[in-house]
Design an enzyme around this catalytic site. Structure first.
Site, PDB file in Angstrom:
ATOM      1  N   ASN A 129       0.859  -1.188   0.000  1.00  0.00           N
ATOM      2  CA  ASN A 129       0.000   0.000   0.000  1.00  0.00           C
ATOM      3  C   ASN A 129       0.898   1.241   0.000  1.00  0.00           C
ATOM      4  O   ASN A 129       1.442   1.608   1.046  1.00  0.00           O
ATOM      5  CB  ASN A 129      -0.906  -0.038   1.239  1.00  0.00           C
ATOM      6  CG  ASN A 129      -1.788   1.197   1.338  1.00  0.00           C
ATOM      7  OD1 ASN A 129      -1.863   1.998   0.407  1.00  0.00           O
ATOM      8  ND2 ASN A 129      -2.452   1.353   2.478  1.00  0.00           N
ATOM      9  N   TRP A 130       1.029   1.841  -1.145  1.00  0.00           N
ATOM     10  CA  TRP A 130       1.926   3.001  -1.258  1.00  0.00           C
ATOM     11  C   TRP A 130       1.382   4.237  -0.550  1.00  0.00           C
ATOM     12  O   TRP A 130       2.098   5.203  -0.360  1.00  0.00           O
ATOM     13  CB  TRP A 130       2.159   3.342  -2.731  1.00  0.00           C
ATOM     14  CG  TRP A 130       2.983   2.340  -3.473  1.00  0.00           C
ATOM     15  CD1 TRP A 130       3.717   1.314  -2.937  1.00  0.00           C
ATOM     16  CD2 TRP A 130       3.168   2.265  -4.896  1.00  0.00           C
ATOM     17  NE1 TRP A 130       4.347   0.619  -3.945  1.00  0.00           N
ATOM     18  CE2 TRP A 130       4.017   1.180  -5.150  1.00  0.00           C
ATOM     19  CE3 TRP A 130       2.694   3.016  -5.980  1.00  0.00           C
ATOM     20  CZ2 TRP A 130       4.411   0.828  -6.439  1.00  0.00           C
ATOM     21  CZ3 TRP A 130       3.075   2.664  -7.258  1.00  0.00           C
ATOM     22  CH2 TRP A 130       3.927   1.581  -7.496  1.00  0.00           C
ATOM     23  N   LYS A 131       0.101   4.227  -0.232  1.00  0.00           N
ATOM     24  CA  LYS A 131      -0.542   5.425   0.350  1.00  0.00           C
ATOM     25  C   LYS A 131      -0.279   6.615  -0.570  1.00  0.00           C
ATOM     26  O   LYS A 131      -0.258   6.441  -1.790  1.00  0.00           O
ATOM     27  CB  LYS A 131      -0.046   5.637   1.789  1.00  0.00           C
ATOM     28  CG  LYS A 131      -0.198   4.363   2.629  1.00  0.00           C
ATOM     29  CD  LYS A 131       0.039   4.541   4.092  1.00  0.00           C
ATOM     30  CE  LYS A 131      -0.172   3.206   4.805  1.00  0.00           C
ATOM     31  NZ  LYS A 131      -0.040   3.307   6.260  1.00  0.00           N
ATOM     32  N   HIS A 177      -9.567   1.352   5.084  1.00  0.00           N
ATOM     33  CA  HIS A 177      -8.264   1.520   5.752  1.00  0.00           C
ATOM     34  C   HIS A 177      -8.450   2.485   6.932  1.00  0.00           C
ATOM     35  O   HIS A 177      -9.235   3.428   6.856  1.00  0.00           O
ATOM     36  CB  HIS A 177      -7.230   2.072   4.761  1.00  0.00           C
ATOM     37  CG  HIS A 177      -5.843   2.000   5.314  1.00  0.00           C
ATOM     38  ND1 HIS A 177      -5.373   2.918   6.221  1.00  0.00           N
ATOM     39  CD2 HIS A 177      -4.834   1.107   5.125  1.00  0.00           C
ATOM     40  CE1 HIS A 177      -4.133   2.585   6.565  1.00  0.00           C
ATOM     41  NE2 HIS A 177      -3.790   1.489   5.911  1.00  0.00           N
ATOM     42  N   GLU A 203      -6.787   4.853   7.952  1.00  0.00           N
ATOM     43  CA  GLU A 203      -6.569   6.272   7.619  1.00  0.00           C
ATOM     44  C   GLU A 203      -7.797   6.852   6.925  1.00  0.00           C
ATOM     45  O   GLU A 203      -8.134   8.018   7.130  1.00  0.00           O
ATOM     46  CB  GLU A 203      -5.300   6.403   6.754  1.00  0.00           C
ATOM     47  CG  GLU A 203      -4.055   6.133   7.581  1.00  0.00           C
ATOM     48  CD  GLU A 203      -2.890   5.538   6.808  1.00  0.00           C
ATOM     49  OE1 GLU A 203      -2.877   5.585   5.568  1.00  0.00           O
ATOM     50  OE2 GLU A 203      -1.979   5.000   7.476  1.00  0.00           O
ATOM     51  N   GLU A 260      -5.236  -4.829  10.675  1.00  0.00           N
ATOM     52  CA  GLU A 260      -4.188  -3.825  10.888  1.00  0.00           C
ATOM     53  C   GLU A 260      -4.431  -3.089  12.206  1.00  0.00           C
ATOM     54  O   GLU A 260      -5.243  -2.152  12.256  1.00  0.00           O
ATOM     55  CB  GLU A 260      -4.201  -2.793   9.748  1.00  0.00           C
ATOM     56  CG  GLU A 260      -3.905  -3.366   8.391  1.00  0.00           C
ATOM     57  CD  GLU A 260      -3.331  -2.310   7.440  1.00  0.00           C
ATOM     58  OE1 GLU A 260      -2.311  -2.601   6.817  1.00  0.00           O
ATOM     59  OE2 GLU A 260      -3.879  -1.200   7.358  1.00  0.00           O
ATOM     60  N   GLY A 271       2.838   2.279  10.805  1.00  0.00           N
ATOM     61  CA  GLY A 271       3.812   3.363  10.623  1.00  0.00           C
ATOM     62  C   GLY A 271       4.550   3.740  11.901  1.00  0.00           C
ATOM     63  O   GLY A 271       5.204   4.775  11.967  1.00  0.00           O
ATOM     64  N   SER A 281       3.696  -2.217  10.196  1.00  0.00           N
ATOM     65  CA  SER A 281       5.148  -2.322  10.343  1.00  0.00           C
ATOM     66  C   SER A 281       5.706  -3.688   9.908  1.00  0.00           C
ATOM     67  O   SER A 281       6.664  -4.181  10.495  1.00  0.00           O
ATOM     68  CB  SER A 281       5.576  -1.989  11.777  1.00  0.00           C
ATOM     69  OG  SER A 281       5.182  -0.662  12.104  1.00  0.00           O
ATOM     70  N   GLY A 309       2.850  -0.966   4.245  1.00  0.00           N
ATOM     71  CA  GLY A 309       3.030   0.424   3.856  1.00  0.00           C
ATOM     72  C   GLY A 309       4.485   0.714   3.555  1.00  0.00           C
ATOM     73  O   GLY A 309       4.996   0.444   2.462  1.00  0.00           O
ATOM     74  N   GLY A 310       5.194   1.253   4.546  1.00  0.00           N
ATOM     75  CA  GLY A 310       6.573   1.719   4.379  1.00  0.00           C
ATOM     76  C   GLY A 310       7.502   0.773   3.635  1.00  0.00           C
ATOM     77  O   GLY A 310       8.206   1.183   2.700  1.00  0.00           O
TER      78      GLY A 310
HETATM   79  O1  LIG Z   1      -1.216   0.833   6.917  1.00  0.00           O
HETATM   80  C1  LIG Z   1      -0.461  -0.035   6.533  1.00  0.00           C
HETATM   81  C2  LIG Z   1      -0.715  -0.745   5.259  1.00  0.00           C
HETATM   82  O2  LIG Z   1      -1.996  -0.487   4.792  1.00  0.00           O
HETATM   83  C3  LIG Z   1       0.758  -0.396   7.292  1.00  0.00           C
HETATM   84  O3  LIG Z   1       1.696   0.598   7.105  1.00  0.00           O
HETATM   85  P1  LIG Z   1       3.223   0.344   7.605  1.00  0.00           P
HETATM   86  O4  LIG Z   1       3.651  -0.951   6.976  1.00  0.00           O
HETATM   87  O5  LIG Z   1       3.980   1.525   7.083  1.00  0.00           O
HETATM   88  O6  LIG Z   1       3.154   0.249   9.095  1.00  0.00           O
END
Ligand SMILES: O=C(CO)COP(=O)(O)O
Length: 252
Positions: free
Chosen positions: A9-11, A95, A97, A167, A173, A213, A234-235
């Site tokens: 997920n590049w966000k 999600h 967010e 999640e 993050g 993470s 994500g990251g």
């Molecule tokens: O929200 C996430 C994936 O959708 C997780 O993000 P991180 O892997 O950066 O913690």
């Protein structure tokens, strides 16, 4: 045997050239294994070009959200029909967010899940608790409610084809990963909830990812758990090398 699904997920990251470069590099290095599915969840502007680039490869392209209506006066929104028309095959829904900043609710998530299936998109439904909820011992009830509402009025076949991503919000993050046991405990509970709503057989088909993470250093342990069938990342999905390591872990 359920396959592993690794979704990056590049966000709200990457410019067009970076997105192109990522897919060019990753698509030729992906492990050719039917044990794993690799997905990139891209910002809207790059979806069309990435679908083109990924054609004929095993890489799938996902959107990070969508509206539930097919069309209409919803300025700034993107419909399920538009995504399907582009050749997008997955969509991330609910999600944390989106729930926190854009008023996504269990009710809209459910509408979006129905809309996704109507247009042949596979939904990746995110659920998870806050730190306060975890500390108040509310994790299991909260996740049960989110899963139950998201899956409301779906057929058993649709439930079997829904991907659920657990999640925990406190692990997103932050560098704080849930221990693999903590993560699996909730994923097992999610499967039991799905079994209660449908049947044991249907629940045994559902892909349940963990997210929060995830990185090459912890992915093996997470994927070794009984009810964790992949990761929403994500990251660590932003660089081709680490994304590939995660997909390789899924192919083991
Ligand atoms: O929200 C996430 C994936 O959708 C997780 O993000 P991180 O892997 O950066 O913690």
């Amino acid at each position: 045997m359920r396959k592993k699904v690794i979704a990056g997920n590049w966000k709200m990251n990457k410019l067009a050239s970076e997105a192109n470069q990522f897919v060019d590099e990753v698509k030729v290095k992906l492990p050719q294994s039917d044990k794993v599915e690799a997905i990139v969840c891209s910002p809207f502007p790059y979806l069309a070009q990435l679908v083109e680039k990924a054609k004929g490869t095993t890489l799938a392209v996902a959107a990070q959200t969508m509206h539930y209506e097919e069309s209409g006066a919803f300025t700034g929104e993107v419909s399920p029909e538009m995504l399907a028309d582009l050749g997008v095959t997955y969509v991330v829904l609910g999600h944390s967010e989106r729930r926190e900043y854009y008023n996504e609710t269990d009710e809209t998530v459910n509408k979006k899940v129905h809309a996704a299936f109507k247009h042949g998109l596979t939904p990746i439904v995110c659920v998870g608790e806050t730190l306060e909820q975890r500390e108040a011992n509310e994790t299991m009830d909260h996740v049960e409610m989110q899963v139950t509402k998201a899956l409301e009025a779906l057929s058993e076949e649709q439930v079997a084809n829904t991907i659920i991503a657990y999640e925990p919000i406190w692990a997103i993050g932050t560098g704080k990963t849930a221990t693999s046991e903590q993560a699996n405990e909730v994923c097992t509970h999610i499967r039991e909830v799905v079994a209660k709503l449908t049947s044991k057989e249907t629940a045994s088909k559902v892909i349940i990812q963990y997210g929060g993470s995830v990185k090459p250093a912890n992915v093996d342990e997470l994927l070794a758990q009984s009810d964790i069938d992949g990761a929403l990342v994500g990251g660590a999905s932003l660089e081709p090398a680490s994304f590939l390591q995660l997909v390789e872990a899924g192919a083991k």
